[in-house]
Write an enzyme that holds these catalytic residues in place. Structure first.
Site, short mmCIF file in Angstrom:
data_model
loop_
_atom_site.label_atom_id
_atom_site.label_comp_id
_atom_site.label_asym_id
_atom_site.label_seq_id
_atom_site.Cartn_x
_atom_site.Cartn_y
_atom_site.Cartn_z
N ARG A 287 18.16 -6.92 41.41
CA ARG A 287 19.16 -5.85 41.43
C ARG A 287 19.12 -5.14 42.79
O ARG A 287 18.07 -4.67 43.24
CB ARG A 287 18.86 -4.85 40.31
N GLY B 10 22.16 1.02 32.90
CA GLY B 10 23.07 0.72 31.80
C GLY B 10 22.73 -0.57 31.08
O GLY B 10 22.90 -0.69 29.87
N ILE C 295 14.75 1.84 34.44
CA ILE C 295 14.86 0.96 35.60
C ILE C 295 16.08 0.05 35.49
O ILE C 295 16.81 -0.17 36.47
CB ILE C 295 13.57 0.12 35.75
N GLU D 79 0.79 1.45 10.51
CA GLU D 79 -0.66 1.26 10.37
C GLU D 79 -1.45 2.46 10.91
O GLU D 79 -2.48 2.31 11.56
CB GLU D 79 -1.11 -0.05 11.03
N SER E 246 0.11 8.17 15.26
CA SER E 246 -0.69 8.66 16.39
C SER E 246 -1.48 9.91 15.99
O SER E 246 -2.61 10.12 16.45
CB SER E 246 0.22 8.97 17.58
N GLU E 247 -0.89 10.72 15.11
CA GLU E 247 -1.60 11.92 14.64
C GLU E 247 -2.83 11.54 13.81
O GLU E 247 -3.90 12.15 13.94
CB GLU E 247 -0.66 12.80 13.82
N LEU F 142 0.82 -1.21 0.00
CA LEU F 142 0.00 0.00 0.00
C LEU F 142 0.86 1.26 0.00
O LEU F 142 0.79 2.08 -0.91
CB LEU F 142 -0.93 0.00 1.22
N SER G 57 0.99 8.95 5.11
CA SER G 57 -0.40 8.90 5.56
C SER G 57 -1.38 9.32 4.48
O SER G 57 -2.57 8.99 4.56
CB SER G 57 -0.58 9.80 6.80
#
Length: 384
Positions: free
Chosen positions: A270, A342, A339, A365, A368-369, A123, A130
C-alpha cells in the site's frame, strides 16, 4: 524455550496446512457461516485431534504443548478452525482421557482422536456465566440404572455438527454437607432422546465454528456414563479450564501473529504520499508494538505449558498467559484494522475477520476479570 526438532516439524506442518488448505477457502466459508467439514476431516487425517491422546487410544502420543503449537498456527489464518480443534480436544476428549473409566476411554477416545467424532462440554448456563456453581441449575437424578437430566446449557461449542458424538454435561447430582451443590459430569451421546440442540447462534465472530444452546428434558443415559467420581465434576472442570486457558492463550497468540503477518505484507504493498506506508514511522511503531505483544504472549503460554508438562502448579501461569494473550489479540486486531484503513473494515480481508474474532478471547474460558481474580488469589491477596 527453544522448540525441539519434533515440535518444530509439527509447527511447520500445521503452518503449511493453514496457509495452503485453510486460507484459500476460509473467507468464503466465514461469509456463509458454514462449518468447515472438509477442513475438519483433513485435520483428523493429520492427527491433530489426537495430538495429546495416547497411542493405545488411537492418538498421536504427544502432549498438550504439541496441541498448543497446532492451535497457534491454525489461528494465524482462522480462529474458527482453531477453536473447533481446541474445544474438541481440550473440552471433549481430554476429560475422558483424564477421568474416564477404561470402558469409556475405549468407547470414545479412538473416534475423538481420529476426528471421526467431535466432543463437546456442557458447562455454562444461560444465567450462570462466570459463577459456575452458583448459577448451575441443570440436575441429574439417578432413577434405577439411569441418570435423568433436566436443564439448559448455553454457548456450547461443537454441540450440533454432523460429527458431534458425545457431550460431557456438568449437573447437580445432590447436596454436599453444608448445603453446597454436588456437581458431577455425565457423558451424553448425541441423539439421546430428551436432548434438544437449538439452532446456531448468530455470532459476531467465529462464524465457521458451531455454537449452540442445549436443552435436557428427561434425558436418560446409563448410570455408567458418570465421568469420574460422583461429586468431583467441579474439580474436574477447574483442571480442564486451567489446561484450556493455556490452549486459548496459544490460539490468541496465533491471532495476534496473524495480524502482524497481514500488516507486514500490506504496508509494503500500500502506497500513500509517494511511499509504501511502511516507510512512515507511525506505522513502523504500531507494528513494532504488535510484535512485542505477540512475542510476550508466546513466552507466557510457553512458560505455562512448560510448568504443566513438568507436573508443577501452573494455575497462575495459565491465567497470566490467557490474560496477556487475549489482550494481545484484541489490541493487535484493532491496530491491524487501523493500518488497513477502509479495507480493514471489509470481511473479505483477514484482518476484518481477526477483529471480529478477537473479542471473545477476552471472554471465553474465563473472562479477563476472572483471570485477574485468579492471579490475585494465587498471590495470596484474596483473604486480605
Amino acid at each position: 524455550m527453544k522448540l525441539t526438532e519434533e515440535y518444530e516439524e509439527l509447527r511447520k506442518t500445521v503452518e503449511a496446512f493453514a496457509r495452503d488448505v485453510v486460507a484459500p477457502v476460509i473467507g468464503d466459508l466465514y461469509e456463509r457461516e458454514e462449518f468447515p467439514y472438509d477442513i475438519v476431516r483433513q485435520m483428523g487425517a493429520m492427527g491433530l485431534f489426537g495430538l495429546p491422546i495416547p497411542e493405545e487410544h488411537g492418538g498421536m502420543g504427544g502432549d498438550y504443548f504439541a496441541l498448543c503449537l497446532a492451535l497457534e498456527e491454525l489461528a494465524r489464518v482462522d480462529s474458527s478452525v482453531s477453536i473447533t480443534v481446541e474445544a474438541a480436544v481440550s473440552l471433549g476428549a481430554m476429560p475422558i482421557h483424564r477421568f474416564g473409566t477404561p470402558e469409556q476411554r475405549a468407547e470414545w477416545l479412538p473416534r475423538l482422536a481420529s476426528g471421526e467424532m467431535l466432543g463437546a462440554f456442557g458447562l455454562t448456563e444461560p444465567g450462570g456465566g462466570s459463577d459456575v456453581p452458583g448459577g448451575m441449575r441443570t440436575t441429574a437424578v439417578l432413577d434405577g440404572g439411569e441418570w435423568v437430566i433436566n436443564g439448559t446449557k448455553a454457548f456450547i461449542t461443537n454441540s450440533g455438527t454432523d460429527l458431534t458424538g458425545v457431550i460431557g454435561v456438568a449437573a447437580i447430582t445432590g447436596e454436599l454437607p453444608g448445603g453446597k451443590k454436588e456437581i458431577s459430569t455425565i457423558l451424553v451421546p448425541s441423539g439421546t432422546p430428551g436432548l434438544t440442540v437449538s439452532k446456531k447462534y448468530s455470532k459476531v465472530g467465529w462464524n465457521c465454528s458451531d455454537t449452540r444452546e442445549l436443552s435436557f428434558d428427561g434425558c436418560r443415559v446409563p448410570a455408567g456414563n458418570l465421568l469420574g467420581e460422583r461429586g468431583r465434576g467441579y474439580a474436574q472442570f477447574l483442571q480442564t479450564l486451567d489446561e484450556g486457558r493455556v490452549a486459548i492463550a496459544a490460539l490468541s497468540t496465533g491471532l495476534a501473529q496473524g495480524c502482524v503477518d497481514e500488516s507486514l505484507r500490506y504496508v509494503r504493498e500500500r502506497h500513500a504520499f509517494g511511499h509504501p506506508i511502511g516507510h512512515y514511522q507511525a506505522i513502523q511503531f504500531k507494528i513494532a508494538d504488535m510484535e512485542v505483544r505477540t512475542h510476550t504472549a508466546r513466552l507466557a503460554y510457553y512458560h505455562a505449558a512448560e510448568k504443566m508438562l513438568a507436573g508443577e502448579p501452573f494455575k497462575k501461569e495459565a491465567a497470566i498467559a490467557k490474560l496477556v494473550a487475549g489482550d494481545a489479540a484484541m489490541d493487535n486486531a484493532r491496530d491491524a484494522t487501523q493500518i488497513f484503513g477502509g479495507y480493514g473494515f471489509m470481511n473479505e480481508y483477514p484482518v476484518g475477520r481477526f477483529y471480529r474474532d478477537a473479542k471473545i478471547l477476552e471472554i471465553g474460558e474465563g473472562t479477563s476479570e476472572v483471570q485477574r481474580m485468579l492471579i490475585a488469589r494465587e498471590l495470596g491477596l484474596s483473604g486480605l
